[in-house]
Design a protein around this motif. Structure first.
Motif, PDB file in Angstrom:
ATOM      1  N   MET A   1     -30.999  79.301  31.158  1.00 58.89           N
ATOM      2  CA  MET A   1     -29.696  80.023  31.109  1.00 58.89           C
ATOM      3  C   MET A   1     -29.941  81.533  31.516  1.00 58.89           C
ATOM      4  O   MET A   1     -31.083  81.942  31.087  1.00 58.89           O
ATOM      5  N   THR A   2     -28.792  81.992  32.132  1.00 63.39           N
ATOM      6  CA  THR A   2     -29.054  83.567  32.597  1.00 63.39           C
ATOM      7  C   THR A   2     -28.603  84.258  31.570  1.00 63.39           C
ATOM      8  O   THR A   2     -27.411  83.718  30.955  1.00 63.39           O
ATOM      9  N   ALA A   3     -28.911  85.584  31.431  1.00 59.41           N
ATOM     10  CA  ALA A   3     -27.992  86.404  30.396  1.00 59.41           C
ATOM     11  C   ALA A   3     -26.809  86.883  31.144  1.00 59.41           C
ATOM     12  O   ALA A   3     -26.558  86.888  32.376  1.00 59.41           O
ATOM     13  N   VAL A   4     -25.611  86.861  30.187  1.00 59.44           N
ATOM     14  CA  VAL A   4     -24.235  87.003  30.631  1.00 59.44           C
ATOM     15  C   VAL A   4     -23.965  88.536  30.065  1.00 59.44           C
ATOM     16  O   VAL A   4     -24.321  88.896  28.980  1.00 59.44           O
ATOM     17  N   GLN A   5     -23.599  89.412  30.866  1.00 62.32           N
ATOM     18  CA  GLN A   5     -23.198  90.770  30.461  1.00 62.32           C
ATOM     19  C   GLN A   5     -21.790  90.689  29.760  1.00 62.32           C
ATOM     20  O   GLN A   5     -21.224  89.672  29.529  1.00 62.32           O
ATOM     21  N   THR A   6     -21.698  92.094  28.777  1.00 62.73           N
ATOM     22  CA  THR A   6     -20.523  91.973  27.845  1.00 62.73           C
ATOM     23  C   THR A   6     -19.440  91.469  28.629  1.00 62.73           C
ATOM     24  O   THR A   6     -19.110  91.589  29.830  1.00 62.73           O
ATOM     25  N   LEU A   7     -18.671  90.546  27.835  1.00 66.21           N
ATOM     26  CA  LEU A   7     -17.295  89.961  28.253  1.00 66.21           C
ATOM     27  C   LEU A   7     -16.297  91.258  28.208  1.00 66.21           C
ATOM     28  O   LEU A   7     -15.941  91.525  26.962  1.00 66.21           O
ATOM     29  N   ASP A   8     -15.617  91.504  29.128  1.00 71.42           N
ATOM     30  CA  ASP A   8     -14.388  92.217  29.192  1.00 71.42           C
ATOM     31  C   ASP A   8     -13.140  91.598  28.929  1.00 71.42           C
ATOM     32  O   ASP A   8     -12.762  90.449  29.672  1.00 71.42           O
ATOM     33  N   ILE A   9     -12.205  91.947  27.880  1.00 71.50           N
ATOM     34  CA  ILE A   9     -11.227  91.418  27.389  1.00 71.50           C
ATOM     35  C   ILE A   9     -10.296  92.368  27.722  1.00 71.50           C
ATOM     36  O   ILE A   9     -10.049  93.259  27.197  1.00 71.50           O
ATOM     37  N   MET A  10      -9.168  92.004  28.893  1.00 73.20           N
ATOM     38  CA  MET A  10      -8.256  92.727  29.016  1.00 73.20           C
ATOM     39  C   MET A  10      -6.833  92.431  28.481  1.00 73.20           C
ATOM     40  O   MET A  10      -6.509  91.071  28.406  1.00 73.20           O
ATOM     41  N   LEU A  11      -6.113  93.236  27.894  1.00 73.80           N
ATOM     42  CA  LEU A  11      -4.929  92.781  27.249  1.00 73.80           C
ATOM     43  C   LEU A  11      -3.674  93.831  27.742  1.00 73.80           C
ATOM     44  O   LEU A  11      -3.396  94.972  27.512  1.00 73.80           O
ATOM     45  N   PRO A  12      -3.116  93.241  28.895  1.00 73.80           N
ATOM     46  CA  PRO A  12      -1.792  93.693  29.291  1.00 73.80           C
ATOM     47  C   PRO A  12      -0.528  93.811  28.360  1.00 73.80           C
ATOM     48  O   PRO A  12      -0.172  92.546  28.184  1.00 73.80           O
ATOM     49  N   HIS A  13      -0.272  94.552  27.463  1.00 70.54           N
ATOM     50  CA  HIS A  13       0.503  94.510  26.542  1.00 70.54           C
ATOM     51  C   HIS A  13       2.378  94.938  27.001  1.00 70.54           C
ATOM     52  O   HIS A  13       2.180  96.309  27.421  1.00 70.54           O
ATOM     53  N   TYR A  14       3.115  94.183  26.348  1.00 71.68           N
ATOM     54  CA  TYR A  14       4.474  94.546  26.468  1.00 71.68           C
ATOM     55  C   TYR A  14       5.354  93.403  25.463  1.00 71.68           C
ATOM     56  O   TYR A  14       5.254  92.617  25.639  1.00 71.68           O
TER      57      TYR A  14
END
Length: 301
Positions: A1-14
């Motif tokens: 397995m290869t290393a995985v970068q930090t996971l970006d979690i985007m939250l578009p809120h309304y």
């Protein structure tokens, strides 16, 4: 397995502040701490910036739009702000289970290079209780791959035809490969079917979908959602039919006749329109009833 970068979690809120705060808390409760949350607030509710400032976690970034962008333009802005190799677009009324980041990073490491990673999902109602809808059951039984307990990798015309027949994916739960999405992004002319449009274009370009069997996400269905309100009025189906007719032509030219036929038939959407008729009748929306029946029974634009 290869290393995985930090996971970006985007939250578009309304919308509902309490539900958004619950979504944020579900991110904070992850067993794998290697994530970064970016909230792009398209509303003006008081106290929200102050609440984020009080969290004291430098993995959480918050910004409020000076002017309301609307759902699709805010999605596009979130895509532009992604910094990592992979990201999720969390709905502000949905919830991550504590294993979400760990599960998705493991799936990416196991099958690197795919563009779409779909985890197992629990559907809940507006009160957070387990929920089963006719639409979810139909898609699960007729279109979604059978749960074998093993990770699946899908691609090509069979996948496109399958999803155009009935889209069984849960958009806010998906992890995306950032470079693939940034090249396309979300179409500004669509508001409720822009996720399927993006997915079909990725598949047409040769990208793969990974189905992760582990349940890691809670998807909320409730009557106050944009898609639900537009469905009752019939508005979402006009957009959907226009998209299906357009993509059918594109897929014919691409040499995928089976997928093109599935787009023209759009059977799951027709059934969905039919299931909305009782609600429109209860609301005494006679024009909506006629619109929904037209979309269910014909190829009306």
């Amino acid at each position: 397995m290869t290393a995985v970068q930090t996971l970006d979690i985007m939250l578009p809120h309304y919308g509902d502040t309490a539900l958004m705060q619950a979504a944020v808390r579900s991110v904070l409760e992850q067993t794998d701490p290697d994530w970064r949350l970016t909230v792009v607030d398209d509303g003006k509710e008081p106290g929200v910036p102050e609440w984020f400032a009080s969290l004291g976690d430098d993995r959480v970034r918050y910004q409020r739009n000076e002017q309301n962008l609307g759902i699709t333009r805010n999605f596009r802005k979130c895509v532009e702000l992604v910094e990592s190799t992979h990201f999720a677009m969390l709905g502000s009324d949905d919830l991550l289970l504590p294993n979400y980041v760990a599960t998705m990073r493991a799936a990416i490491a196991a099958v690197p290079g795919a563009a779409i990673y779909q985890p197992g999902v629990e559907v809940i109602d507006e009160h957070g209780m387990p929920s089963t809808t006719l639409g979810d059951e139909v898609k699960k039984r007729l279109y979604a791959p059978k749960d074998t307990g093993r990770r699946l990798v899908l691609s090509g015309e069979p996948l496109a035809a399958n999803l155009l027949g009935g889209n069984w994916l849960y958009f806010p739960s998906i992890v995306w490969r950032a470079d693939a999405v940034k090249e396309i992004s979300f179409r500004e002319d669509l508001s409720v079917i822009q996720d399927l449009a993006l997915i079909i274009e990725l598949i047409r370009r040769g990208e793969r979908l990974v189905v992760e069997p582990a349940t890691a996400f809670r998807y909320r269905r409730h009557s106050g959602s944009l898609s639900s309100s537009e469905a009752v009025s019939g508005a979402r189906f006009g957009e959907a039919v226009r998209f299906f007719q357009e993509v059918a032509g594109d897929l014919d030219r691409h040499g995928w006749p089976k997928a093109a036929r599935a787009a023209r038939r759009h059977l799951s959407m027709r059934l969905h329109a039919l299931t909305m008729v009782p609600g429109a009748l209860r609301h005494r929306q006679s024009e909506a009833v006629r619109t929904l029946l037209r979309y269910a029974l014909t190829n009306a634009r």
